[in-house]
Structures are given as C-alpha cells and as structure tokens.
Design an enzyme around this catalytic site. Structure first.
Site, short mmCIF file in Angstrom:
data_model
loop_
_atom_site.label_atom_id
_atom_site.label_comp_id
_atom_site.label_asym_id
_atom_site.label_seq_id
_atom_site.Cartn_x
_atom_site.Cartn_y
_atom_site.Cartn_z
N GLY A 1 29.77 80.26 -1.51
CA GLY A 1 28.72 80.43 -2.70
C GLY A 1 29.55 80.26 -4.05
N CYS B 1 34.36 80.36 3.61
CA CYS B 1 34.71 80.29 2.03
C CYS B 1 34.19 81.62 1.56
CB CYS B 1 34.21 78.99 1.37
SG CYS B 1 34.77 78.82 -0.07
N TYR B 2 33.23 81.48 0.56
CA TYR B 2 32.79 82.98 -0.07
C TYR B 2 32.30 83.68 1.17
CZ TYR B 2 30.51 86.26 -3.10
OH TYR B 2 29.93 87.30 -3.63
N HIS C 1 35.41 74.42 4.17
CA HIS C 1 33.88 74.03 4.53
C HIS C 1 34.13 73.43 5.89
CE1 HIS C 1 31.77 75.83 1.27
NE2 HIS C 1 32.88 75.66 0.39
N GLU D 1 31.46 72.37 7.44
CA GLU D 1 30.22 71.80 7.73
C GLU D 1 30.22 70.54 6.78
OE1 GLU D 1 29.52 74.52 4.01
OE2 GLU D 1 30.85 74.48 5.96
N SER E 1 0.57 60.42 1.57
CA SER E 1 1.10 59.69 0.82
C SER E 1 1.66 58.26 1.13
CB SER E 1 2.38 60.29 -0.01
OG SER E 1 3.25 60.31 1.19
N VAL F 1 7.04 58.78 5.25
CA VAL F 1 7.21 59.15 6.55
C VAL F 1 6.65 60.58 6.96
CG1 VAL F 1 8.90 59.57 8.17
CG2 VAL F 1 9.12 57.63 6.85
N ASP F 2 7.11 61.22 5.95
CA ASP F 2 6.75 62.91 6.13
C ASP F 2 5.35 63.14 6.34
OD1 ASP F 2 9.32 63.06 5.65
OD2 ASP F 2 9.40 63.79 3.56
N SER F 3 4.57 62.56 5.15
CA SER F 3 3.14 63.00 5.31
C SER F 3 2.28 62.33 6.55
CB SER F 3 2.37 62.63 4.07
OG SER F 3 2.37 61.45 3.80
N SER F 4 3.09 61.18 6.83
CA SER F 4 2.36 60.54 7.85
C SER F 4 2.48 61.08 9.31
CB SER F 4 2.95 58.90 7.69
OG SER F 4 2.55 58.34 6.60
N LYS G 1 14.84 65.85 7.24
CA LYS G 1 14.66 64.53 7.32
C LYS G 1 14.56 63.77 8.66
CE LYS G 1 12.26 61.23 4.87
NZ LYS G 1 11.22 61.41 4.05
#
Length: 524
Positions: A57, A84-85, A181, A183, A234, A237-240, A380
């Site tokens: 953070g 970290c934080y 970090h 990640e 739309s 890919v997401d909405s489909s 995604k």
C-alpha cells in the site's frame, strides 16, 4: 463461491494487489480481495478464510490513522503472509517497530540469507548457492519505510542493504512477511513463495474452469428460475462468454440486446449479429442507438465524462428495450473481477481511482431489473478458459480486449463522426498488418488512437493538414501490467505507409512505447 477453499487478500491500496490474486488463481486457489476498511472482525470470521495475505500500500504505518488489519486476522489460527506494507502492518500490530523515511528502495534489489538460515516454510527452495547470483534472491522493492525491530516470535530469514528484515517468519504461528513484492514478474522466484504458502495452508487446488462452469450454471438457474434475462451483448469476449454460459443454463429465457452505440470497429455490428443469430441461435435484438450516443457525446472531451455518459445511456437504452420483453426480470452483464475491484476502491477502498467502469455498480431501482453477472469473480484469462470450456471458437476466444466505451476512449479530445470514421479505417489496417505478419496471438491488445492534433504533411506536391494517430500494441499476462510490443522498424514503417496511403485524414503515425504502469493500456 463459499464451497471453495478461500484465501483472503486484505487490500491496503497497492496498485498491484490484483497481481497477488492472479498468481493464486494460476495455482487453482480461489481468493477474494477486500479493502481493509470494509472488513470488520465479524465479517472476517464470516468469510472463514483458510489463509490471509496482507497487500502492499502507499501509506506509511508511522502516520497516525494509517491503515491497519482487523486484529482478528492474527487470532484466526490460519497462515498470514504480509507483503511490503502488509509486513510493516504485521510488525506494528504484533509488537515490532517500523521506521519511516530515509530508507526508500525502488526497483531491483538482491536479498541474501540471514546468518544460519537457508530458508524453510514459504522460503523453502530459495537461496540456491549454485544460481547465477550466488545464493542471493533477485526481488522487486517499492518501499519508503522499513522494519527496524521484529515482533516477538519472529526471526529474520533474509536481508538486503536497505532492509535488514527483508524476509521474516514466525513458523509456530505460520506468520510470514517480506519487504518486497513476490507477486510481480520482476521477482523471479516470487511464485515459489506463493506456492509454498498455499501448500502449507492446506489448499488442494479446487478452483478450475470446468468446476466453475457447472457451478455457474447451477447458480444462474437458482437465481433466475423461470424468469427471462436480457443480456447486454457487446460482441467482445466477456459479454459473449456470459451470453453463451447463460444460454446454456436457461435457453430461450435469454434475450440478447446488442447496443450499437456508434463507437464500434469497422463492420463489427454485422459480425456480432451474424455470429449470435446464425451460429448460436440466441434471440438477439440489434438496437442501433448510435445517434443517441453520439449526440450526447458531442462536445465532450473529458474521459471520465465520456465513460459515465456512455454508461448512463447504456442503462437507459436497456430500460427502454426491457419494457418490451414480457417477463424480463434480470439483466446480464460481462462484469469481470478487475472491474469490480477498481470500482469498489473509489467508493470506500484505499486505492487511487484510475478510471471508472461503466458496467459496474448495479442498476437504478427505477429499471426494475436485477443483475446476473456470472463472470464477476473471473480475471480476463479465466474468461477465455471458460469460453474454451463452453466450446467457443479459438479464433473468437483469442480476440483482443475491446473496451465497453468503444472508440470513444481511443479518440482523446472531442469526438466527431469524421474522426470515428478515420479511426475505424486506420485501426482495421493496423490489425490487418498484425494478422498478416502472424503476430496477433503474441499481442494482448492492439489498436489505433486518433490524436486531437493536426499536423502539416506533404503528399505528392501538395500540402496536407490532417490528423496524427498513435499505434498501441502491448504484451501482458493479465492486463494489470503491460509492456509495449517490440515491432521491427520495418513493420512499423510498412504499417505507417499503409495507413497514410489508405486512410484519408491521417498524415502522420507514431508508436506508443509506454508501459503500464506508468501509463494505462487505453489512452483514456
């Protein structure tokens, strides 16, 4: 998704908190991100996490009123990993000490083992004396404060010149902390630490897309019953994927509404209608509302106003079309987990708002529809994996992301129909070039932005005064960080020549080589 083993990530506002979740999902571990200030001890216990990670953070634990973890975190009896934080918070709350200022460390650093420690627990497998760095671990630092005294029960595992307690552990309580970090990809062995952490926490890797598909279908059926659902399609890919998943769950109870806001790519509307009406036999309404959207955007140049205007009109259009579908009680959206996290942050979370998302935040009560968001917990690449589970064509699943506001945010400054037409043609040439050179699948996202400036040029023997455009192509694992794609100069020269020759209205091309961060992938 309470039937999954859950790892809880407490967010203190790091811009890379989502990367922690991505790395864990890659290990088939279900995790959730919750802002620290929206967690009470009771909520925390109700979530029943099997392990907890405290994120980084931007604040300083030495500042009065700075963020803290719920004290119950340390009383759950589960493994806790402070990053970290998060490490500094752990020390501050458990009886250690943190010193502020004069110890800033950003970028690559090297950590060596503390005397007498080769590392075990989550640090097992590190400090290999045969590696190129002779037993040191390369990590990515981003901190201004540092731990100066360990809490009771902790011991130092690794040190760096500016962080004498860079790796710490209390093995008896299974509490761990690092000043860097793990990640990010810049910490090459960060994945080893996360793998060790989930293993010692007892995770069995029960998070898979096949399981998610079955679970999501069951939940959709339970939520919807015999009512009808409208899906905002739309063509991305997401909405489909959301539409095909919901259709598999409830069949013709689903009607897709494809809102054509006049901000789509070349021939995209026709392609979407053909795919879903003909290939999937899903009921589809093509709502051509381009005049409404473009009229409302006339004279608007602020990117947040653009997004919010499009989001507001999107809801209004749905309200109008929903009234014509008898029995419709639900609206489906392709909302993803990163959208949810970014949007939550500016309504109470600690992260700095980068940009709002038009498809998050629920619907106005006046609309009378409830939300179905079957992808709300997915990143995604997980959506792509789900699409493969559902049998969508590989070429379609591999499509580059396209933003909900469409070309509006690839047109910095005022939007006009002339600029949109120019942009569509230029974008089509760029993507055609990428495909012809066999580069499409190597690139996360590619597009053209038309710039709000005109430049002088010469074509033939005449003077031109036309728009400049920027080509943008990035590589990424998850869209949270990104690097520009290293096209050859030959490719860029060939592409610029094609755009300038084939697209009337552009006389200059540039290539955007900004990474994310500090930039975003889209221009607005």
């Amino acid at each position: 998704m309470t039937q999954h083993q859950r790892l809880l990530i407490i967010d203190f506002g790091s811009q890379v908190t989502q990367l922690i979740a991505r790395r864990l999902r890659e290990l088939n571990v279900f995790c959730e991100i919750h802002p620290y200030n929206l967690l009470t001890d009771d909520i925390l216990r109700g979530l029943n996490p099997q392990a907890v990670i405290l994120s980084g953070g931007p604040d300083s634990v030495t500042r009065a009123g700075s963020p803290r973890a719920p004290q119950a975190v340390f009383d759950l009896g589960v493994p806790v990993f402070g990053i970290c934080y998060g490490q500094q918070v752990m020390m501050e709350q458990l009886g250690g000490a943190v010193e502020g200022g004069h110890h800033a460390e950003y970028g690559r650093a090297f950590i060596g083992p503390a005397e007498g420690h080769k590392g075990d627990g989550i640090f097992a497998g590190l400090f290999d004396a045969t590696n190129k760095d002779r037993g040191r671990e390369e990590v990515w630092m981003s901190h201004g404060d540092r731990v100066t005294a360990l809490a009771p029960g902790f011991e130092v595992i690794g040190t760096s010149p500016n962080a004498p307690f860079a790796m710490i552990a209390d093995e008896s309580r299974r509490f761990y902390g690092v000043q860097f970090h793990p990640e990010v990809h810049h910490t090459p062995n960060g994945r080893i630490m996360l793998e060790n952490f989930v293993r010692l926490a007892g995770f069995t890797g029960d998070w898979t897309m096949a399981g998610y598909r079955d679970e999501a279908i069951r939940k959709i059926r339970e939520q919807v019953g015999d009512k009808k659902v409208i899906c905002g399609l739309s063509g991305g890919v997401d909405s489909s994927v959301a539409a095909v998943l919901i259709h598999e769950a409830i069949g013709d109870q689903l009607t897709c509404v494809f809102v054509d806001h006049g901000l789509l790519r070349l021939n995209e509307a026709e392609e979407v209608v053909t795919m879903f009406r003909d290939n999937y036999n899903i009921p589809l309404i093509h709502a051509d509302e381009s005049e409404l959207f473009l009229g409302a955007l006339e004279g608007v140049s602020d990117p947040e106003v653009k997004r919010k205007t499009i989001g507001r009109l999107f809801i209004d259009v749905f309200q109008r079309y929903a009234s014509g579908i008898e029995g419709a009680e639900f609206l489906a959206q392709g909302t993803l987990y990163p959208d949810v996290i970014e949007s939550v942050s500016f309504s109470g979370g600690p992260s700095v708002t980068i940009k709002s998302h038009h498809n998050v935040g629920g619907l106005p009560e006046k609309m009378g529809l409830k939300l179905v968001e079957p992808l709300r917990e997915l990143f995604k690449d997980e959506v792509r994996a789900l699409g493969r589970e559902l049998g969508l064509p590989a070429k379609f699943i591999g499509r580059h992301p396209f933003p909900g506001p469409g070309l509006a945010i690839r047109c910095p400054g005022e939007i006009t129909r002339e600029k949109l037409d120019i942009l569509r043609k230029a974008d089509a040439v760029f993507i055609d070039q990428i495909r012809k050179h066999g580069l499409y699948d190597e690139i996360w996202q590619a597009f053209v932005a038309i710039l709000p400036v005109r430049t002088v040029g010469v074509m033939g023997d005449g003077r031109t005064y036309d728009f400049a455009c920027a080509l943008r192509a990035v590589t990424s694992v998850d869209g949270m960080t990104a690097d520009y794609y290293p096209f050859t100069h030959d490719f860029l020269g060939e592409t610029a020549t094609r755009i300038i020759n084939e697209v009337k209205g552009i006389n200059r091309c540039t290539y955007d080589i900004t990474s994310k961060p500090p930039g975003t992938i889209e221009w607005e």
